[in-house]
Enzyme design. Structure first.
Site, PDB file in Angstrom:
ATOM      1  CE  LYS A 292      50.745   3.943  30.468  1.00 30.77           C
ATOM      2  NZ  LYS A 292      51.001   4.804  29.307  1.00 30.77           N
TER       3      LYS A 292
ATOM      4  CG  ASP B 228      50.727   3.606  25.633  1.00 35.00           C
ATOM      5  OD1 ASP B 228      49.946   4.383  25.050  1.00 35.00           O
ATOM      6  OD2 ASP B 228      51.220   3.863  26.746  1.00 35.00           O
ATOM      7  CD  GLU B 229      50.879   6.395  22.657  1.00 29.86           C
ATOM      8  OE1 GLU B 229      51.788   7.131  23.083  1.00 29.86           O
ATOM      9  OE2 GLU B 229      50.037   5.854  23.405  1.00 29.86           O
TER      10      GLU B 229
ATOM     11  CG  HIS C 261      46.056   6.073  21.089  1.00 33.72           C
ATOM     12  ND1 HIS C 261      46.713   7.271  20.863  1.00 33.72           N
ATOM     13  CD2 HIS C 261      46.237   5.799  22.407  1.00 33.72           C
ATOM     14  CE1 HIS C 261      47.262   7.683  21.996  1.00 33.72           C
ATOM     15  NE2 HIS C 261      46.976   6.816  22.947  1.00 33.72           N
ATOM     16  NE  ARG C 262      42.853  12.519  22.459  1.00 28.77           N
ATOM     17  CZ  ARG C 262      42.344  13.614  23.016  1.00 28.77           C
ATOM     18  NH1 ARG C 262      41.585  14.428  22.299  1.00 28.77           N
ATOM     19  NH2 ARG C 262      42.575  13.894  24.282  1.00 28.77           N
TER      20      ARG C 262
ATOM     21  CB  SER D 174      42.916   7.187  28.624  1.00 25.29           C
ATOM     22  OG  SER D 174      44.179   6.600  28.849  1.00 25.29           O
TER      23      SER D 174
END
Length: 475
Positions: free
Chosen positions: A175, A203-204, A294-295, A379
């Protein structure tokens, strides 16, 4: 074949419209071991009988259309049609029921999640006779499972590659997710890995933006991995997001990651699509790369209780399409996820055989016939105080991923990683000694913080942070 299920399509053609239930509602049908079975939550329009609505779902997701067509006589409708073979009410819901539909295996292309979903959920969800429709579960028969490669490697192979056993794996999402330069991003990765984490993660939505192009990010992250490995003596990894606008570009990024010696890459499987995901999974197996999934976008599909598709179906589809990790909620963090339901699809991801258990939302017994398992990733809004619960809920075969719960540490990224590693090791040791993590969790963390100033500081920062909202999706 019983008279009730037989369709005399070849005895002359009579134009017109007839009720779906005359052809597609077959309560006497005995399901076959090779059938794909589906459980739909159906909310029909007022005045539409349950049997007609269930039959309409079976028809519109298989061979049927709104009127009789003469070409029905050119094929065997009984061989290819879907059948609504059962209807049951939904407790507490007057206008809803579960419709069970069986699909013959010949309706589906081998090894194609894309084709399976195009058939079962591709068109019927816009049907006017239904106010709402949700696919709650699928039974994938072994005969169909055997046409898929599945996860590139699976749980045991991943542990052997990493040489890490007897505990959950630890991760962290870097982040801020957007805006860092590649060099500063790599620095954050290095600090987290040297502090004790096993993985860090893109991250996605980190792909290849003007502030950080993918090739620069891959290079700086690879440098961070090698430096942290040299310092700690442990194998480390960073989920390099290979998701791209085209399959060709995605594979190009995966090839570069392999050339750098990266152990793992990442894909957003819903926004990227099942065809792209399966292609990437095949590349990863052929080239020794682990694949983190990742969803992103899942809640658009699965969060509403009455319409869409439950995540347990998306989880089964991912195991077929291929992935070594997938995000699965936390139960205790900031994201949606009721405990029994979450553990139900966690078992469907990891285990080889899962019994029907309606208390956990599992409508069908599922035999995965040796298809490798997938590690669930917890997560979203978790920190050190959650560690006992996460260890108890998810067990060893999981990845516990702390983004803000690492990078938000008052002393920086590396101390944040130290705090999480100490908390995890304390929980695993306590569990192995026979202590009850659910009952004694806070005390275990307090004891560990006495000899870890990093953990003590983390405990102080997040002692009041809770995400206590009722789950939207319940049994």
């Amino acid at each position: 074949m019983s008279p009730q299920t037989e369709t005399k399509a070849s005895v002359g053609f009579k134009a017109g419209v007839k009720d779906y239930k005359l052809t597609y509602y077959t309560p006497d049908y005995q399901t076959k071991d090779t059938d794909i079975l589906a459980a739909f939550r159906v909310t029909p329009q007022p005045g539409v009988p349950p049997e007609e609505a269930g039959a309409a779902v079976a028809a519109e997701s298989s061979t049927g259309t709104w009127t009789t067509v003469w070409t029905d006589g050119l094929t065997s409708l009984d061989r290819y049609k879907g059948r609504c073979y059962g209807i049951e009410p939904v407790p507490g819901e007057e206008s809803q029921f579960i419709a069970y539909v069986a699909y013959p295996l010949d309706l589906f292309e081998e090894g194609s999640v894309t084709n399976m979903f195009t058939s079962i959920v591709g068109n019927v969800f816009g049907f006017k006779a239904l106010r709402a429709l949700r696919l709650e579960d699928l039974r994938i028969p072994p005969a169909y499972i055997k046409t898929f490669q599945g996860p590139p490697h699976g749980i045991q192979v991943e542990r052997d590659k990493l040489n890490k056993y007897g505990r959950p794996l630890l991760g962290c999402t870097i982040k801020p997710k957007l805006g860092l330069s590649a060099k500063n991003y790599g620095r954050a990765v290095y600090e987290c890995l040297r502090g004790g984490l096993d993985f860090t993660k893109d991250d996605e939505n980190v792909n290849s933006q003007p502030f950080m192009r993918w090739r620069d990010r891959f290079l700086f992250c690879a440098e961070a991995i090698y430096k942290a490995q040299a310092e700690t003596g442990e194998i480390k990894g960073h989920y390099l997001n290979a998701t791209a606008g085209t399959c060709e570009e995605m594979i190009k990024r995966a090839v570069f990651a392999r050339e750098l010696g990266a152990p793992i890459i990442m894909h957003d499987y819903l926004t990227g699509g099942f065809t792209a995901n399966t292609s990437l999974a095949h590349y990863c197996r052929d080239n020794g790369l682990l694949l983190h999934i990742h969803r992103a976008m899942h809640a658009v599909i699965d969060r509403q209780k009455n319409h869409g598709m439950h995540f347990r179906v998306l989880a089964k589809a991912l195991r077929l399409s291929g992935g070594d990790h997938i995000h699965a909620g936390t139960v205790v963090g900031k994201l949606e996820g009721e405990r029994d339901i979450t553990l139900g699809f966690v078992d469907l991801l990891r285990d080889e055989f899962v019994e029907k258990d309606r208390s956990r939302g599992i409508f069908f017994t599922q035999d995965w016939v040796s298809l490798p398992g997938v590690l669930p990733v917890a997560s979203g809004g978790i920190h050190v105080w959650h560690m006992p619960a996460l260890t108890e809920i998810f067990g060893d075969d999981s990845v516990l991923q702390f983004g803000g719960g690492t990078l938000g540490h008052p002393w920086g990224n590396a101390p944040g990683a130290v705090a999480n590693r100490v908390a995890l090791e304390a929980c695993v040791q306590a569990r192995n000694e026979g202590r009850d993590l659910a009952r004694e969790g806070n005390e275990i963390i307090r004891e560990a913080s006495k000899w870890s100033p990093e953990l003590a500081a983390a405990c102080e920062v997040w002692k009041e942070i809770k995400f206590e909202f009722p789950a939207v999706d319940t049994i």
